[in-house]
Enzyme design. Structure first.
Site, mmCIF file in Angstrom:
data_model
loop_
_atom_site.group_PDB
_atom_site.id
_atom_site.type_symbol
_atom_site.label_atom_id
_atom_site.label_comp_id
_atom_site.label_asym_id
_atom_site.label_seq_id
_atom_site.Cartn_x
_atom_site.Cartn_y
_atom_site.Cartn_z
ATOM 1 N N THR A 83 37.945 36.795 37.160
ATOM 2 C CA THR A 83 38.899 36.056 36.323
ATOM 3 C C THR A 83 40.128 35.593 37.107
ATOM 4 O O THR A 83 40.653 34.519 36.854
ATOM 5 C CB THR A 83 39.359 36.907 35.116
ATOM 6 O OG1 THR A 83 39.957 38.121 35.592
ATOM 7 C CG2 THR A 83 38.189 37.237 34.210
ATOM 8 N N ARG A 84 40.594 36.409 38.064
ATOM 9 C CA ARG A 84 41.773 36.009 38.841
ATOM 10 C C ARG A 84 41.459 34.788 39.707
ATOM 11 O O ARG A 84 42.252 33.853 39.794
ATOM 12 C CB ARG A 84 42.262 37.185 39.702
ATOM 13 C CG ARG A 84 43.364 36.851 40.713
ATOM 14 C CD ARG A 84 44.625 36.271 40.103
ATOM 15 N NE ARG A 84 45.256 37.150 39.139
ATOM 16 C CZ ARG A 84 46.336 36.820 38.444
ATOM 17 N NH1 ARG A 84 46.893 35.621 38.581
ATOM 18 N NH2 ARG A 84 46.865 37.666 37.573
ATOM 19 N N LYS A 101 36.892 42.591 36.499
ATOM 20 C CA LYS A 101 36.144 42.622 37.760
ATOM 21 C C LYS A 101 34.998 41.607 37.775
ATOM 22 O O LYS A 101 33.999 41.785 38.472
ATOM 23 C CB LYS A 101 35.595 44.025 38.066
ATOM 24 C CG LYS A 101 36.623 45.157 38.029
ATOM 25 C CD LYS A 101 37.868 44.866 38.846
ATOM 26 C CE LYS A 101 37.636 44.800 40.332
ATOM 27 N NZ LYS A 101 38.872 44.480 41.094
ATOM 28 N N GLY A 102 35.158 40.528 37.024
ATOM 29 C CA GLY A 102 34.127 39.489 37.007
ATOM 30 C C GLY A 102 34.472 38.300 37.886
ATOM 31 O O GLY A 102 33.612 37.541 38.291
ATOM 32 N N LYS A 127 41.435 42.519 46.077
ATOM 33 C CA LYS A 127 40.170 41.825 45.835
ATOM 34 C C LYS A 127 39.281 41.958 47.073
ATOM 35 O O LYS A 127 39.767 41.922 48.197
ATOM 36 C CB LYS A 127 40.413 40.342 45.524
ATOM 37 C CG LYS A 127 41.407 40.105 44.397
ATOM 38 C CD LYS A 127 40.938 40.666 43.067
ATOM 39 C CE LYS A 127 41.978 40.484 41.978
ATOM 40 N NZ LYS A 127 41.555 41.107 40.724
ATOM 41 N N GLY A 128 37.977 42.072 46.835
ATOM 42 C CA GLY A 128 37.044 42.157 47.951
ATOM 43 C C GLY A 128 37.027 43.518 48.629
ATOM 44 O O GLY A 128 36.718 43.625 49.802
ATOM 45 N N ARG A 129 37.368 44.570 47.870
ATOM 46 C CA ARG A 129 37.310 45.932 48.440
ATOM 47 C C ARG A 129 35.862 46.299 48.771
ATOM 48 O O ARG A 129 34.939 45.870 48.092
ATOM 49 C CB ARG A 129 37.821 46.974 47.435
ATOM 50 C CG ARG A 129 39.301 46.922 47.124
ATOM 51 C CD ARG A 129 39.654 48.130 46.247
ATOM 52 N NE ARG A 129 41.045 48.094 45.797
ATOM 53 C CZ ARG A 129 41.429 47.699 44.605
ATOM 54 N NH1 ARG A 129 40.541 47.263 43.740
ATOM 55 N NH2 ARG A 129 42.701 47.722 44.268
ATOM 56 N N ARG A 187 29.422 38.762 35.416
ATOM 57 C CA ARG A 187 28.889 39.110 36.731
ATOM 58 C C ARG A 187 27.816 40.164 36.515
ATOM 59 O O ARG A 187 27.853 40.891 35.514
ATOM 60 C CB ARG A 187 30.062 39.681 37.543
ATOM 61 C CG ARG A 187 29.761 40.167 38.929
ATOM 62 C CD ARG A 187 31.035 40.782 39.484
ATOM 63 N NE ARG A 187 30.892 41.196 40.871
ATOM 64 C CZ ARG A 187 31.811 41.886 41.526
ATOM 65 N NH1 ARG A 187 32.935 42.234 40.915
ATOM 66 N NH2 ARG A 187 31.631 42.240 42.774
ATOM 67 N N SER A 209 32.268 47.811 41.067
ATOM 68 C CA SER A 209 33.554 47.218 41.442
ATOM 69 C C SER A 209 34.688 47.819 40.618
ATOM 70 O O SER A 209 35.777 48.103 41.130
ATOM 71 C CB SER A 209 33.490 45.695 41.233
ATOM 72 O OG SER A 209 34.715 45.097 41.578
#
Length: 332
Positions: free
Chosen positions: A86-87, A83-84, A289-291, A164, A172
């Site tokens: 990486t994707r 959740k930093g 992503k971005g929830r 992060r 997150s």
């Protein structure tokens, strides 16, 4: 055996500090057995990995690559953190013509190590001379055995860690778990061993992953700081081209992924990737992503900031980089 920490023990400053933060009998150090595996962490199945390594596959890279070249063990790894960002980093670096990366997370150095290096090599995409092979598995950073195992594969492996603000990262992380298991307790309940006394539960993986100084001590027993690049997850959103310039320099690549590769998506709140020569719509990260984060009690956030602050300061000192997480919070 790795060199001992400067104080002559296997436990460094972060481990000592964490011990003072916990109730008696709750000692946790970077060396104390296997790190708790979060069952909610995105996992890659053997089937996906065998598909990635199958002869007909194009190597799992974002760009179309003819099926020639050879499979090599990776020279660079994105090792964390969950959740930093990486994707986002992986997708951006895969836009570089001299990088080939497997899209799935092999989890070799934490879950599949017994399968051997040949299995690992076979999962990798084919590369040509001069191209870099990469993979990303964010749980490596918090896996005790990973530094030694990676060092024994190749001691000159380049390592990238996306970090992060640990408070935001923990929320997150919880949000991701909540989306899969709506019945879990609230963040506030999970974050404390004793809410009245304000005792943070540092054994909960969502909290523990963000104690970056503790995990980094483990890596510095095997790798010099010069072989580890720390990428700011915040700047990856606000200035993706700037962070990608550092990544490309670190990997010894020409700066090809630049600002023209990014388009800011106001709805999602982070940049999307596009090919400069391509007129099609920019490619954004998936719906996971971005929830939207749940609303957390401000007192809990305040206590978490106090808990993380000494570790953050230690991390800044260890890396020689100030990520300004405290400054960020005082601006709010």
């Amino acid at each position: 055996a790795p060199p001992r920490a400067s104080n002559g023990s296997r436990e460094g400053a972060a481990g000592t500090w964490l011990r003072t933060q916990l109730a008696p009998g709750e000692v946790i150090t970077a060396q104390s057995g296997a790190f708790e595996r979060d069952p909610q962490e995105s996992s890659t199945t053997d089937e996906e990995l065998s598909r990635a390594g199958s002869p007909g596959n194009r190597g799992g890279s974002g760009s179309t690559t003819p099926d020639y070249g050879e499979k090599r063990l990776p020279q660079a790894l994105i090792i964390g953190v969950k959740k930093g960002g990486t994707r986002a980093l992986l997708e951006a670096i895969r836009a570089h013509p001299d990088v080939r990366a497997v899209g799935t997370e092999p989890h070799f150095f934490d879950r599949n190590y017994e399968k051997g290096l040949e299995w690992y090599r076979n999962v990798m995409p084919k590369t040509l001379d001069g191209q870099i092979t990469m993979e990303k598995t964010p749980s490596y950073f918090v896996t005790n055995e990973a530094p030694r195992r990676i060092h024994s594969m190749a001691k000159d492996t380049k390592l990238i860690v996306v970090v992060r603000n640990p408070v935001t990262r923990a929320i997150s992380d919880y949000t991701q778990t909540l989306s899969k298991k709506p019945e879990i307790p609230t963040f506030e309940v999970l974050a404390f061993k004793n809410r009245t006394l304000g005792l943070i539960d540092a054994s909960w993986s969502a909290i523990r992953i963000g104690i970056y100084a503790l995990h980094l001590e483990n890596w510095l027993q095997y790798f010099p700081l010069s072989q580890i690049l720390f990428v700011s997850g915040e700047r990856l959103i606000t200035d993706p081209a700037g962070e990608m310039a550092k990544v490309q320099d670190f990997l010894g690549l020409k700066r090809i992924v630049t600002e023209k590769h990014f388009y800011f998506n106001k709805t999602k709140g982070f940049p999307c990737l596009k090919k400069p020569e391509d007129s099609s719509a920019p490619r954004c990260l998936g719906k996971s992503k971005g929830r939207t984060h749940p609303k957390i009690d401000p007192d809990v956030i305040h206590r978490l900031r106090k808990f993380y602050k000494p570790f953050n300061v230690m991390f800044y000192q260890m890396t020689g980089q100030d990520f300004q997480w405290e400054q960020e919070e005082s601006d709010k």
